[in-house]
Design an enzyme around this catalytic site. Structure first.
Site, PDB file in Angstrom:
ATOM      1  N   ASN A 114       0.837  -1.198   0.000  1.00  0.00           N
ATOM      2  CA  ASN A 114       0.000   0.000   0.000  1.00  0.00           C
ATOM      3  C   ASN A 114       0.868   1.242   0.000  1.00  0.00           C
ATOM      4  O   ASN A 114       1.991   1.224   0.517  1.00  0.00           O
ATOM      5  CB  ASN A 114      -0.897   0.004   1.236  1.00  0.00           C
ATOM      6  CG  ASN A 114      -1.778   1.242   1.313  1.00  0.00           C
ATOM      7  OD1 ASN A 114      -2.485   1.560   0.377  1.00  0.00           O
ATOM      8  ND2 ASN A 114      -1.692   1.949   2.426  1.00  0.00           N
ATOM      9  N   HIS A 116       0.785   5.096   1.398  1.00  0.00           N
ATOM     10  CA  HIS A 116       0.042   5.861   2.409  1.00  0.00           C
ATOM     11  C   HIS A 116       0.607   7.258   2.492  1.00  0.00           C
ATOM     12  O   HIS A 116       1.826   7.422   2.611  1.00  0.00           O
ATOM     13  CB  HIS A 116       0.132   5.161   3.776  1.00  0.00           C
ATOM     14  CG  HIS A 116      -0.574   5.893   4.863  1.00  0.00           C
ATOM     15  ND1 HIS A 116      -1.944   5.846   5.014  1.00  0.00           N
ATOM     16  CD2 HIS A 116      -0.114   6.716   5.831  1.00  0.00           C
ATOM     17  CE1 HIS A 116      -2.287   6.602   6.046  1.00  0.00           C
ATOM     18  NE2 HIS A 116      -1.205   7.138   6.555  1.00  0.00           N
ATOM     19  N   SER A 143       4.627   6.931   2.545  1.00  0.00           N
ATOM     20  CA  SER A 143       5.213   5.639   2.923  1.00  0.00           C
ATOM     21  C   SER A 143       4.631   4.541   2.045  1.00  0.00           C
ATOM     22  O   SER A 143       3.432   4.563   1.729  1.00  0.00           O
ATOM     23  CB  SER A 143       4.903   5.308   4.390  1.00  0.00           C
ATOM     24  OG  SER A 143       5.354   6.322   5.266  1.00  0.00           O
ATOM     25  N   ASP A 152      -2.495   0.310   8.220  1.00  0.00           N
ATOM     26  CA  ASP A 152      -1.310   1.141   7.966  1.00  0.00           C
ATOM     27  C   ASP A 152      -0.198   0.881   8.978  1.00  0.00           C
ATOM     28  O   ASP A 152       0.649   1.745   9.219  1.00  0.00           O
ATOM     29  CB  ASP A 152      -1.704   2.631   7.978  1.00  0.00           C
ATOM     30  CG  ASP A 152      -2.784   2.927   6.964  1.00  0.00           C
ATOM     31  OD1 ASP A 152      -3.619   3.797   7.229  1.00  0.00           O
ATOM     32  OD2 ASP A 152      -2.821   2.250   5.926  1.00  0.00           O
TER      33      ASP A 152
HETATM   34  N1  LIG Z   1      -6.115  -4.448   6.742  1.00  0.00           N
HETATM   35  C1  LIG Z   1      -5.673  -3.365   6.079  1.00  0.00           C
HETATM   36  N2  LIG Z   1      -6.446  -2.811   5.124  1.00  0.00           N
HETATM   37  C2  LIG Z   1      -6.000  -1.713   4.451  1.00  0.00           C
HETATM   38  C3  LIG Z   1      -4.763  -1.129   4.760  1.00  0.00           C
HETATM   39  C4  LIG Z   1      -3.957  -1.760   5.773  1.00  0.00           C
HETATM   40  O1  LIG Z   1      -2.811  -1.328   6.052  1.00  0.00           O
HETATM   41  N3  LIG Z   1      -4.439  -2.864   6.395  1.00  0.00           N
HETATM   42  N4  LIG Z   1      -4.358   0.050   4.126  1.00  0.00           N
HETATM   43  C5  LIG Z   1      -5.480   0.811   3.555  1.00  0.00           C
HETATM   44  C6  LIG Z   1      -5.160   2.064   2.811  1.00  0.00           C
HETATM   45  N5  LIG Z   1      -5.528   3.207   3.662  1.00  0.00           N
HETATM   46  C7  LIG Z   1      -4.543   4.101   3.935  1.00  0.00           C
HETATM   47  O2  LIG Z   1      -3.416   4.042   3.388  1.00  0.00           O
HETATM   48  C8  LIG Z   1      -6.843   3.369   4.175  1.00  0.00           C
HETATM   49  C9  LIG Z   1      -7.933   3.167   3.338  1.00  0.00           C
HETATM   50  C10 LIG Z   1      -9.240   3.302   3.846  1.00  0.00           C
HETATM   51  C11 LIG Z   1      -9.449   3.663   5.168  1.00  0.00           C
HETATM   52  C12 LIG Z   1     -10.858   3.768   5.688  1.00  0.00           C
HETATM   53  O3  LIG Z   1     -11.085   4.279   6.784  1.00  0.00           O
HETATM   54  N6  LIG Z   1     -11.812   3.267   4.889  1.00  0.00           N
HETATM   55  C13 LIG Z   1     -13.236   3.249   5.280  1.00  0.00           C
HETATM   56  C14 LIG Z   1     -14.071   3.838   4.150  1.00  0.00           C
HETATM   57  C15 LIG Z   1     -13.535   5.199   3.745  1.00  0.00           C
HETATM   58  C16 LIG Z   1     -14.132   5.638   2.402  1.00  0.00           C
HETATM   59  O4  LIG Z   1     -14.813   4.821   1.753  1.00  0.00           O
HETATM   60  O5  LIG Z   1     -13.856   6.795   2.026  1.00  0.00           O
HETATM   61  C17 LIG Z   1     -13.699   1.818   5.498  1.00  0.00           C
HETATM   62  O6  LIG Z   1     -13.104   0.877   4.902  1.00  0.00           O
HETATM   63  O7  LIG Z   1     -14.699   1.661   6.217  1.00  0.00           O
HETATM   64  C18 LIG Z   1      -8.360   3.872   6.007  1.00  0.00           C
HETATM   65  C19 LIG Z   1      -7.057   3.742   5.506  1.00  0.00           C
HETATM   66  C20 LIG Z   1      -6.298  -0.075   2.662  1.00  0.00           C
HETATM   67  N7  LIG Z   1      -6.775  -1.172   3.470  1.00  0.00           N
HETATM   68  N1  LIG Z   2      -5.322   5.863   3.057  1.00  0.00           N
HETATM   69  C1  LIG Z   2      -5.131   5.638   1.664  1.00  0.00           C
HETATM   70  C2  LIG Z   2      -4.885   6.960   0.975  1.00  0.00           C
HETATM   71  O1  LIG Z   2      -5.288   8.012   1.431  1.00  0.00           O
HETATM   72  N2  LIG Z   2      -4.195   6.868  -0.167  1.00  0.00           N
HETATM   73  C3  LIG Z   2      -3.924   8.044  -0.933  1.00  0.00           C
HETATM   74  O2  LIG Z   2      -4.962   8.242  -1.880  1.00  0.00           O
HETATM   75  C4  LIG Z   2      -4.396   8.948  -2.981  1.00  0.00           C
HETATM   76  C5  LIG Z   2      -4.858   8.215  -4.218  1.00  0.00           C
HETATM   77  O3  LIG Z   2      -4.574   9.007  -5.316  1.00  0.00           O
HETATM   78  P1  LIG Z   2      -4.718   8.351  -6.787  1.00  0.00           P
HETATM   79  O4  LIG Z   2      -6.057   7.657  -6.842  1.00  0.00           O
HETATM   80  O5  LIG Z   2      -4.624   9.559  -7.677  1.00  0.00           O
HETATM   81  O6  LIG Z   2      -3.573   7.392  -6.942  1.00  0.00           O
HETATM   82  C6  LIG Z   2      -2.866   8.904  -2.836  1.00  0.00           C
HETATM   83  O7  LIG Z   2      -2.370  10.167  -2.440  1.00  0.00           O
HETATM   84  C7  LIG Z   2      -2.649   7.892  -1.747  1.00  0.00           C
HETATM   85  O8  LIG Z   2      -1.505   8.168  -0.937  1.00  0.00           O
END
Ligand SMILES: Nc1nc2c(c(=O)[nH]1)N[C@@H](CN(C=O)c1ccc(C(=O)N[C@@H](CCC(=O)O)C(=O)O)cc1)CN2
Ligand SMILES: NCC(=O)N[C@@H]1O[C@H](COP(=O)([O-])[O-])[C@@H](O)[C@H]1O
Length: 220
Positions: A114, A116, A143, A152
């Site tokens: 991922n 982040h 990251s 994360d």
């Molecule tokens: N088990 C894991 N799942 C995911 C990870 C991880 O490290 N472990 N990384 C995320 C990516 N991410 C941040 O980098 C992230 C994505 C989504 C959410 C979140 O709160 N999602 C909500 C819905 C939000 C929305 O739809 O706008 C949810 O799933 O209920 C937090 C962090 C990807 N998955």
């Molecule tokens: N927690 C997950 C998160 O926030 N990810 C972030 O969403 C954007 C996606 O942009 P993109 O769709 O243009 O690649 C990126 O900036 C990525 O770091």
């Protein structure tokens, strides 16, 4: 690809939105020496612009709309079924906005990464840029990490920094971070395809050696 050449490692990308990171990986994968092939894009949002980017590049796509499932487990099971059809060597979350279940993460342990938008372990979760501004951070960044059950919280492979100025807004900071994302992700995915990155016992191995701190992309 000539008949006697081994198939390149298969990369499957998951996105939820604009797909600029997916586009950066697409562009990098067109390079003659890129050691991997993007075989599909999966999205949970039917209208994600990333789907348009894939169509323009003739990359296969699938949509698994999380709103059509009664539970996170059912969504993840459907997503997993699509992914397994491609048998990817690497699954790249590129702005994929769904928290994945433990079963899903364990099924793909060591080949699920991922990107982040923060310098982990700071600011896991969402709204990272505003949180960095609110905290008055002078440095922020991105990251790339292995995905584990802990949101994360997986071992961090590489990072890149951006400076934060008094004039920065959420939007300008996001733009700075995304510029670094588009440089860093193709580098790290290349390393994966070359077999240089592995997940050890909750630590990152680079060329077979455990790394104590994430690798840093510098400006020079
Ligand atoms: N088990 C894991 N799942 C995911 C990870 C991880 O490290 N472990 N990384 C995320 C990516 N991410 C941040 O980098 C992230 C994505 C989504 C959410 C979140 O709160 N999602 C909500 C819905 C939000 C929305 O739809 O706008 C949810 O799933 O209920 C937090 C962090 C990807 N998955
Ligand atoms: N927690 C997950 C998160 O926030 N990810 C972030 O969403 C954007 C996606 O942009 P993109 O769709 O243009 O690649 C990126 O900036 C990525 O770091």
């Amino acid at each position: 690809m000539k008949a006697d050449q081994p198939a390149l490692p298969k990369i499957l990308v998951l996105a939820s939105g604009s797909g600029t990171n997916f586009q950066a990986l697409l562009d990098a994968s067109r390079g003659r020496d890129f050691p991997g092939q993007i075989v599909a894009l999966g999205c949970n949002q039917p209208k994600a612009f990333a789907l348009e980017r894939a169509a323009q590049a003739n990359v296969e796509t699938f949509v698994v709309n999380h709103k059509e499932f009664g539970s996170r487990e059912e969504f993840d099971a459907a997503l997993m079924a699509h992914i397994l059809r491609y048998n990817p060597d690497l699954i790249v979350l590129a702005g994929f906005m769904r928290i994945l279940t433990t079963d899903f993460v364990r099924a793909f342990r060591g080949k699920l990464v991922n990107i982040h938008p923060s310098l982990l372990p700071k600011y896991t979760g969402l709204n990272t840029h505003q949180r960095a501004l609110d905290a008055g951070d002078a440095v922020h960044g991105v990251s790339i990490h292995f995905v584990t059950e802990e949101l994360d919280g997986g071992p961090v492979i590489a990072q890149a920094e951006v400076t934060v100025t008094a004039e920065d807004t959420c939007e300008t900071l996001a733009e700075k971070v995304q510029q670094k994302e588009h440089l860093l992700y193709p580098i790290v995915v290349r390393w994966f395809c070359e077999g240089r990155i592995q997940l050890g016992d909750e630590q990152v191995l680079f060329d077979g050696q455990a790394i104590e701190t994430p690798m840093r992309l510098t400006d020079n």
